[in-house]
Design an enzyme around this catalytic site. Structure first.
Site, PDB file in Angstrom:
ATOM      1  N   ASP A 246      69.246  38.296  48.685  1.00 36.22           N
ATOM      2  CA  ASP A 246      69.835  38.003  47.366  1.00 36.22           C
ATOM      3  C   ASP A 246      69.068  38.658  46.219  1.00 36.22           C
ATOM      4  O   ASP A 246      69.359  38.417  45.052  1.00 36.22           O
ATOM      5  CB  ASP A 246      69.904  36.483  47.148  1.00 36.22           C
ATOM      6  CG  ASP A 246      68.521  35.835  47.144  1.00 36.22           C
ATOM      7  OD1 ASP A 246      67.515  36.574  47.318  1.00 36.22           O
ATOM      8  OD2 ASP A 246      68.439  34.614  46.965  1.00 36.22           O
ATOM      9  N   GLY A 247      68.064  39.471  46.537  1.00 34.88           N
ATOM     10  CA  GLY A 247      67.337  40.191  45.491  1.00 34.88           C
ATOM     11  C   GLY A 247      66.033  39.536  45.075  1.00 34.88           C
ATOM     12  O   GLY A 247      65.251  40.129  44.333  1.00 34.88           O
TER      13      GLY A 247
ATOM     14  N   HIS B 204      49.222  49.136  24.347  1.00 33.88           N
ATOM     15  CA  HIS B 204      49.980  49.739  23.248  1.00 33.88           C
ATOM     16  C   HIS B 204      49.338  49.491  21.888  1.00 33.88           C
ATOM     17  O   HIS B 204      49.308  50.390  21.046  1.00 33.88           O
ATOM     18  CB  HIS B 204      51.413  49.219  23.271  1.00 33.88           C
ATOM     19  CG  HIS B 204      52.243  49.769  22.160  1.00 33.88           C
ATOM     20  ND1 HIS B 204      52.503  51.110  22.044  1.00 33.88           N
ATOM     21  CD2 HIS B 204      52.815  49.172  21.095  1.00 33.88           C
ATOM     22  CE1 HIS B 204      53.234  51.319  20.960  1.00 33.88           C
ATOM     23  NE2 HIS B 204      53.427  50.157  20.368  1.00 33.88           N
TER      24      HIS B 204
ATOM     25  N   ASP C  51      52.963  59.131  15.448  1.00 34.41           N
ATOM     26  CA  ASP C  51      53.454  58.082  14.547  1.00 34.41           C
ATOM     27  C   ASP C  51      52.248  57.315  13.998  1.00 34.41           C
ATOM     28  O   ASP C  51      51.121  57.482  14.499  1.00 34.41           O
ATOM     29  CB  ASP C  51      54.464  57.143  15.234  1.00 34.41           C
ATOM     30  CG  ASP C  51      53.910  56.484  16.495  1.00 34.41           C
ATOM     31  OD1 ASP C  51      52.675  56.378  16.627  1.00 34.41           O
ATOM     32  OD2 ASP C  51      54.718  56.075  17.348  1.00 34.41           O
TER      33      ASP C  51
ATOM     34  N   LYS D 128      57.205  58.360  11.495  1.00 28.24           N
ATOM     35  CA  LYS D 128      58.421  58.234  12.315  1.00 28.24           C
ATOM     36  C   LYS D 128      59.138  56.957  11.943  1.00 28.24           C
ATOM     37  O   LYS D 128      58.510  55.984  11.557  1.00 28.24           O
ATOM     38  CB  LYS D 128      57.959  58.199  13.768  1.00 28.24           C
ATOM     39  CG  LYS D 128      58.938  57.779  14.800  1.00 28.24           C
ATOM     40  CD  LYS D 128      58.265  57.696  16.179  1.00 28.24           C
ATOM     41  CE  LYS D 128      57.990  56.271  16.589  1.00 28.24           C
ATOM     42  NZ  LYS D 128      57.643  56.106  18.009  1.00 28.24           N
TER      43      LYS D 128
ATOM     44  N   ARG E 278      62.172  54.234  13.525  1.00 22.55           N
ATOM     45  CA  ARG E 278      63.053  53.945  14.670  1.00 22.55           C
ATOM     46  C   ARG E 278      64.493  53.883  14.185  1.00 22.55           C
ATOM     47  O   ARG E 278      64.799  53.248  13.196  1.00 22.55           O
ATOM     48  CB  ARG E 278      62.671  52.614  15.323  1.00 22.55           C
ATOM     49  CG  ARG E 278      61.447  52.733  16.179  1.00 22.55           C
ATOM     50  CD  ARG E 278      61.584  52.088  17.565  1.00 22.55           C
ATOM     51  NE  ARG E 278      60.540  52.641  18.441  1.00 22.55           N
ATOM     52  CZ  ARG E 278      60.761  53.603  19.329  1.00 22.55           C
ATOM     53  NH1 ARG E 278      61.965  54.095  19.511  1.00 22.55           N
ATOM     54  NH2 ARG E 278      59.783  54.073  20.057  1.00 22.55           N
TER      55      ARG E 278
ATOM     56  N   GLY F 126      61.529  61.093  22.964  1.00 23.17           N
ATOM     57  CA  GLY F 126      61.997  61.300  21.592  1.00 23.17           C
ATOM     58  C   GLY F 126      60.865  61.387  20.575  1.00 23.17           C
ATOM     59  O   GLY F 126      60.894  62.230  19.672  1.00 23.17           O
ATOM     60  N   THR F 127      59.859  60.536  20.725  1.00 24.35           N
ATOM     61  CA  THR F 127      58.757  60.518  19.749  1.00 24.35           C
ATOM     62  C   THR F 127      57.991  61.839  19.779  1.00 24.35           C
ATOM     63  O   THR F 127      57.765  62.469  18.736  1.00 24.35           O
ATOM     64  CB  THR F 127      57.798  59.348  20.068  1.00 24.35           C
ATOM     65  OG1 THR F 127      58.549  58.140  20.008  1.00 24.35           O
ATOM     66  CG2 THR F 127      56.641  59.288  19.097  1.00 24.35           C
TER      67      THR F 127
HETATM   68  C1  R5P Z   1      55.506  53.937  20.183  1.00 27.41           C
HETATM   69  O1  R5P Z   1      55.067  53.234  19.309  1.00 27.41           O
HETATM   70  C2  R5P Z   1      54.732  54.468  21.336  1.00 27.41           C
HETATM   71  O2  R5P Z   1      53.394  54.699  21.001  1.00 27.41           O
HETATM   72  C3  R5P Z   1      55.366  55.712  21.895  1.00 27.41           C
HETATM   73  O3  R5P Z   1      55.248  56.750  20.917  1.00 27.41           O
HETATM   74  C4  R5P Z   1      56.814  55.512  22.188  1.00 27.41           C
HETATM   75  O4  R5P Z   1      57.014  54.276  22.783  1.00 27.41           O
HETATM   76  C5  R5P Z   1      57.306  56.609  23.098  1.00 27.41           C
HETATM   77  O5  R5P Z   1      58.638  56.347  23.430  1.00 27.41           O
HETATM   78  P1  R5P Z   1      59.698  57.505  23.505  1.00 27.41           P
HETATM   79  O6  R5P Z   1      59.172  58.528  24.453  1.00 27.41           O
HETATM   80  O7  R5P Z   1      60.940  56.826  23.993  1.00 27.41           O
HETATM   81  O8  R5P Z   1      59.876  58.041  22.117  1.00 27.41           O
END
Ligand code: R5P
Length: 306
Positions: A37-38, A130, A169, A192, A194, A225-226
């Site tokens: 069932d996972g 992070h 960023d 940057k 979001r 993307g960042t």
């Molecule tokens: C953002 O605050 C993190 O430090 C990374 O820059 C970010 O999470 C990278 O995510 P993505 O590659 O999707 O832009």
């Protein structure tokens, strides 16, 4: 506490084995499987009674699966009489959700920490968390490690003239500042914003990069993307070349192509999470760094962050 053992979860058994070698610890086998069932089923296949036990498991994608198997391994180890349980988490998923950014949102990082604490984890070793603000999410002792001892020599070895270090960023500024100081290079930052849960747009570049060989440094790449946005901003401002170092490769399949298309010439990351080798991506192992941290903890000392 005499016996010492490492258990590797299902997220990165290869790194767990390397870490056991580095730290000189025997590995206790464990099975992680799924019921029909996972639901996750784990079983520790050796004796951990009285052991100073280290569970090695990045909570990388699939994040929920890997977080749950880590929690179940901790619970199983506690039930089997382990004397002390330390989670060694080379990449901590959910770490980016440490604050409510809008009404109605959870504080997911805090919840993930509570889950692991309830399961029996007593100490937490994390690589390149992070944000330092995450410290308050942990009630158990947290030993955060920076990847600087891996990253700085690697970037230095490239021998780039007219080097500049770039934060993609504002959140990455402190990390980039440390690297720039260690490498005696000027610092730039891309601001940057979001534009969605997994989307961002680069806005502006602070610092002079014309004619410079730029190295963007970040904690992770997910969509790419960042880094791609920062690379475009650097090229637009006349950078001679653009390179990138990021610690955690929690990449979507298209991220590398996106970065190449944005003009990033060299991409270097670590093996903090498991991924299939990809052309054009250099990988440096963090096993020696984590192994050293475990040895320090064993000797009763706290590992230094960088
Ligand atoms: C953002 O605050 C993190 O430090 C990374 O820059 C970010 O999470 C990278 O995510 P993505 O590659 O999707 O832009």
């Amino acid at each position: 506490m005499s016996s010492f053992a490492i258990i590797g979860g299902d997220a990165h058994p290869q790194l767990a084995r390397r870490l056991a070698q580095e730290a000189g610890a025997p590995m206790v086998p464990a099975t992680v499987a799924r019921f029909a069932d996972g639901e996750t089923r784990v079983r520790i296949e050796g004796d951990v009674s009285g052991a100073d036990l280290y569970l090695v498991q990045p909570t990388s994608p699939p994040v929920n699966e890997h977080l749950m198997s880590l929690a179940l391994l901790a619970d199983a180890a506690r039930a089997a009489g382990a004397a002390r349980i330390t989670a060694v988490v080379p990449y901590f998923g959910y770490a980016r959700q440490d604050a409510r950014k809008a009404p109605g949102e959870p504080r997911s990082a805090q919840l993930a920490c509570r889950l692991l604490e309830c399961a029996g984890v007593q100490r937490f070793v994390a690589l390149e968390l992070h944000s330092p603000a995450l410290d308050s999410a942990f009630h158990m002792p947290l030993h955060p490690l920076d990847a600087d001892p891996v990253a700085v020599p690697a970037i230095r070895a490239w021998g780039l003239e007219a080097l500049a270090i770039v934060a993609p960023d504002a959140g990455g500024l402190k990390r980039a500042q440390r690297y720039a100081a260690a490498l005696r290079a000027p610092l730039s930052v891309v601001t940057k914003t979001r534009t969605g849960a997994d989307a961002s747009a680069a806005l502006a570049l602070l610092g002079e990069v014309r004619g410079r060989n730029c190295v963007i440094v970040d904690d992770l790449v997910s969509t790419g993307g960042t880094l791609a946005g920062a690379a475009k901003a650097l090229r637009g401002a006349g950078a001679a070349s653009v390179h990138a170092f990021f610690v955690h490769a929690v990449m979507a399949p298209e991220a590398l192509e996106r970065l190449a298309a944005a003009g990033v010439q060299r991409l270097v990351t670590t093996d903090s999470v498991a991924f299939a080798p990809r052309a054009g991506l250099e990988v440096i192992s963090v096993a020696p760094l984590l192994g050293e941290a475990i040895k320090k903890l064993r000797s009763g000392a706290a590992p230094s962050p960088s």
